[in-house]
Design a protein around this motif. Structure first.
Motif, PDB file in Angstrom:
ATOM      1  N   GLY A 145     -14.512  47.964   6.700  1.00 33.59           N
ATOM      2  CA  GLY A 145     -14.317  48.761   5.452  1.00 33.59           C
ATOM      3  C   GLY A 145     -14.719  49.961   5.089  1.00 33.59           C
ATOM      4  O   GLY A 145     -15.154  50.754   6.160  1.00 33.59           O
ATOM      5  N   LEU A 146     -14.678  50.554   4.045  1.00 30.09           N
ATOM      6  CA  LEU A 146     -15.063  51.733   3.671  1.00 30.09           C
ATOM      7  C   LEU A 146     -16.193  51.943   2.579  1.00 30.09           C
ATOM      8  O   LEU A 146     -16.201  50.935   1.882  1.00 30.09           O
ATOM      9  CB  LEU A 146     -13.985  52.600   2.734  1.00 30.09           C
ATOM     10  CG  LEU A 146     -12.681  53.021   3.645  1.00 30.09           C
ATOM     11  CD1 LEU A 146     -11.538  53.570   2.679  1.00 30.09           C
ATOM     12  CD2 LEU A 146     -12.935  53.744   4.696  1.00 30.09           C
ATOM     13  N   LEU A 147     -17.170  52.831   2.902  1.00 29.73           N
ATOM     14  CA  LEU A 147     -18.146  52.996   1.842  1.00 29.73           C
ATOM     15  C   LEU A 147     -17.709  54.117   1.076  1.00 29.73           C
ATOM     16  O   LEU A 147     -17.382  55.135   1.657  1.00 29.73           O
ATOM     17  CB  LEU A 147     -19.390  53.453   2.701  1.00 29.73           C
ATOM     18  CG  LEU A 147     -20.608  53.648   1.829  1.00 29.73           C
ATOM     19  CD1 LEU A 147     -21.039  52.610   0.796  1.00 29.73           C
ATOM     20  CD2 LEU A 147     -22.053  53.979   2.559  1.00 29.73           C
ATOM     21  N   MET A 176     -22.884  48.467   0.976  1.00 29.67           N
ATOM     22  CA  MET A 176     -21.556  47.752   1.087  1.00 29.67           C
ATOM     23  C   MET A 176     -21.560  46.659   0.341  1.00 29.67           C
ATOM     24  O   MET A 176     -20.462  45.995   0.025  1.00 29.67           O
ATOM     25  CB  MET A 176     -21.441  47.580   2.651  1.00 29.67           C
ATOM     26  CG  MET A 176     -21.236  48.467   3.525  1.00 29.67           C
ATOM     27  SD  MET A 176     -19.873  49.587   3.088  1.00 29.67           S
ATOM     28  CE  MET A 176     -18.620  48.564   3.490  1.00 29.67           C
ATOM     29  N   GLU A 177     -22.612  45.948  -0.151  1.00 36.31           N
ATOM     30  CA  GLU A 177     -22.400  45.013  -1.187  1.00 36.31           C
ATOM     31  C   GLU A 177     -21.692  45.391  -2.329  1.00 36.31           C
ATOM     32  O   GLU A 177     -21.436  44.483  -3.250  1.00 36.31           O
ATOM     33  CB  GLU A 177     -23.769  44.471  -1.405  1.00 36.31           C
ATOM     34  CG  GLU A 177     -24.746  43.856  -0.200  1.00 36.31           C
ATOM     35  CD  GLU A 177     -26.091  43.372  -0.594  1.00 36.31           C
ATOM     36  OE1 GLU A 177     -26.283  43.521  -1.763  1.00 36.31           O
ATOM     37  OE2 GLU A 177     -26.682  43.155   0.272  1.00 36.31           O
ATOM     38  N   TYR A 178     -21.748  46.621  -2.863  1.00 36.23           N
ATOM     39  CA  TYR A 178     -20.995  47.032  -3.900  1.00 36.23           C
ATOM     40  C   TYR A 178     -19.503  47.404  -3.766  1.00 36.23           C
ATOM     41  O   TYR A 178     -19.060  47.647  -4.676  1.00 36.23           O
ATOM     42  CB  TYR A 178     -21.859  48.169  -4.583  1.00 36.23           C
ATOM     43  CG  TYR A 178     -23.021  47.913  -5.001  1.00 36.23           C
ATOM     44  CD1 TYR A 178     -23.474  47.754  -6.497  1.00 36.23           C
ATOM     45  CD2 TYR A 178     -24.190  47.835  -4.371  1.00 36.23           C
ATOM     46  CE1 TYR A 178     -24.417  47.466  -6.872  1.00 36.23           C
ATOM     47  CE2 TYR A 178     -25.626  47.205  -4.954  1.00 36.23           C
ATOM     48  CZ  TYR A 178     -25.622  47.244  -6.209  1.00 36.23           C
ATOM     49  OH  TYR A 178     -26.743  46.841  -6.849  1.00 36.23           O
ATOM     50  N   GLU A 179     -19.221  47.238  -2.484  1.00 37.87           N
ATOM     51  CA  GLU A 179     -17.802  47.537  -2.276  1.00 37.87           C
ATOM     52  C   GLU A 179     -17.013  46.308  -2.118  1.00 37.87           C
ATOM     53  O   GLU A 179     -17.257  45.166  -1.745  1.00 37.87           O
ATOM     54  CB  GLU A 179     -17.564  48.126  -0.821  1.00 37.87           C
ATOM     55  CG  GLU A 179     -18.184  49.572  -0.515  1.00 37.87           C
ATOM     56  CD  GLU A 179     -17.112  50.788  -1.194  1.00 37.87           C
ATOM     57  OE1 GLU A 179     -16.281  50.190  -1.767  1.00 37.87           O
ATOM     58  OE2 GLU A 179     -17.647  51.660  -1.463  1.00 37.87           O
ATOM     59  N   LYS A 180     -15.729  46.438  -2.604  1.00 37.52           N
ATOM     60  CA  LYS A 180     -14.915  45.298  -2.830  1.00 37.52           C
ATOM     61  C   LYS A 180     -14.336  45.093  -1.324  1.00 37.52           C
ATOM     62  O   LYS A 180     -14.264  45.958  -0.542  1.00 37.52           O
ATOM     63  CB  LYS A 180     -13.633  45.581  -3.933  1.00 37.52           C
ATOM     64  CG  LYS A 180     -14.018  45.975  -5.199  1.00 37.52           C
ATOM     65  CD  LYS A 180     -12.884  45.980  -6.139  1.00 37.52           C
ATOM     66  CE  LYS A 180     -13.253  46.255  -7.638  1.00 37.52           C
ATOM     67  NZ  LYS A 180     -12.195  46.436  -8.548  1.00 37.52           N
ATOM     68  N   GLU A 181     -13.880  43.843  -1.129  1.00 41.06           N
ATOM     69  CA  GLU A 181     -13.410  43.369  -0.058  1.00 41.06           C
ATOM     70  C   GLU A 181     -12.059  43.955   0.576  1.00 41.06           C
ATOM     71  O   GLU A 181     -11.180  44.147  -0.769  1.00 41.06           O
ATOM     72  CB  GLU A 181     -13.165  41.955   0.162  1.00 41.06           C
ATOM     73  CG  GLU A 181     -14.728  41.388   0.357  1.00 41.06           C
ATOM     74  CD  GLU A 181     -15.026  39.725   0.511  1.00 41.06           C
ATOM     75  OE1 GLU A 181     -13.689  39.335   0.760  1.00 41.06           O
ATOM     76  OE2 GLU A 181     -15.880  39.113   0.409  1.00 41.06           O
ATOM     77  N   HIS A 182     -11.430  44.051   1.623  1.00 44.12           N
ATOM     78  CA  HIS A 182     -10.197  44.351   1.849  1.00 44.12           C
ATOM     79  C   HIS A 182      -9.653  45.590   1.246  1.00 44.12           C
ATOM     80  O   HIS A 182      -8.456  45.722   0.608  1.00 44.12           O
ATOM     81  CB  HIS A 182      -9.141  43.285   1.520  1.00 44.12           C
ATOM     82  CG  HIS A 182      -9.468  41.854   1.919  1.00 44.12           C
ATOM     83  ND1 HIS A 182      -9.791  41.689   3.307  1.00 44.12           N
ATOM     84  CD2 HIS A 182     -10.014  40.447   1.117  1.00 44.12           C
ATOM     85  CE1 HIS A 182     -10.136  40.202   3.289  1.00 44.12           C
ATOM     86  NE2 HIS A 182     -10.267  39.722   2.127  1.00 44.12           N
TER      87      HIS A 182
END
Length: 242
Positions: A145-147, A176-182
């Motif tokens: 994913g992206l940060l 990364m826990e604060y990033e949405k999936e996909h």
């Protein structure tokens, strides 16, 4: 009397050829059940920046084409004749639509990326040095994913104490826990600009926020990024033709 260029072809004939090329390209790009030129332009302009850029021109050319073709007095005789500038312009548009650039041509190159276990201080240093706000993240040599800078800010807001934030022992994985999936798509380097725009459009219809499209050699998540495209990159494409 027909205006003939130095190659012996009338401007009206060149215009008609270019118009048909644009029409064929619009069918391939827009892909709807209605193949009328003006409908393809109207629908396509809502989805693709390049068609939106030339929407007014193409609508004018549709009217001109009707005058040239449908009011033709006899074979080879046209009641209207476009000028050289108009013909040159529609030929450039036809070429642009028929042979779209590879998406890599508008992508941000020299992509800065990080490992899941890297210190977040590496990321903040990269933000300072490059001004980027989105970074591909790899875990076990695969892109996960992206940060984004917005997620870093969210983390800081949640972990601030006495107006201070200690990042010395914080890693990319914590953010990364604060990033949405996909939030990304990974594609091969031979994809063109229209195909990338379509990826963003499909994500929008599904109400899925797509942060970016990462371009790799063959479109696999275990390959290093060759470029990255964000929605802003599509908006800022310069489709000007002289």
């Amino acid at each position: 009397m027909k205006t003939v260029n130095k190659h012996g072809q009338a401007l009206s004939e060149r215009f008609e050829v270019a118009y048909n090329q644009v029409h064929d390209a619009l069918r391939d790009i827009v892909q709807i059940n209605d193949d009328r030129f003006v409908v393809l332009v109207k629908v396509g302009a809502k989805k693709y920046q390049v068609i939106e850029t030339f929407k007014k021109d193409l609508e004018q050319y549709a009217r001109l084409r009707n005058a040239i073709v449908h009011e033709k007095m006899e074979v080879g005789f046209y009641i209207a004749e476009p000028n050289t500038k108009v013909v040159h312009h529609i030929e450039r548009i036809a070429n642009l639509l028929s042979q779209p650039n590879y998406a890599l041509s508008i992508a941000t190159k020299n992509v800065v990326f990080f490992d899941y276990l890297d210190s977040i201080l590496k990321v903040t240093t990269a933000i300072k040095e490059h001004g980027y706000s989105k970074f591909p993240i790899y875990k076990n040599k695969k892109c996960v994913g992206l940060l984004t800078a917005s997620s870093i800010i969210k983390w800081m807001a949640q972990n601030m104490e006495s107006s201070l934030v200690n990042l010395s022992d914080i890693h990319v994985s914590d953010m990364m826990e604060y990033e949405k999936e996909h939030s990304i798509e990974i594609v091969a380097k031979d994809i063109n600009i229209f195909e990338v725009e379509n990826i963003f459009e499909k994500a929008h219809k599904k109400k899925r926020k797509l942060e970016g499209v990462i371009i790799t050699e063959n479109g696999y998540n275990d390959e290093f990024p060759l470029g990255i495209i964000t929605p802003w990159d599509l908006i800022e494409i310069d489709y000007t033709v002289e």
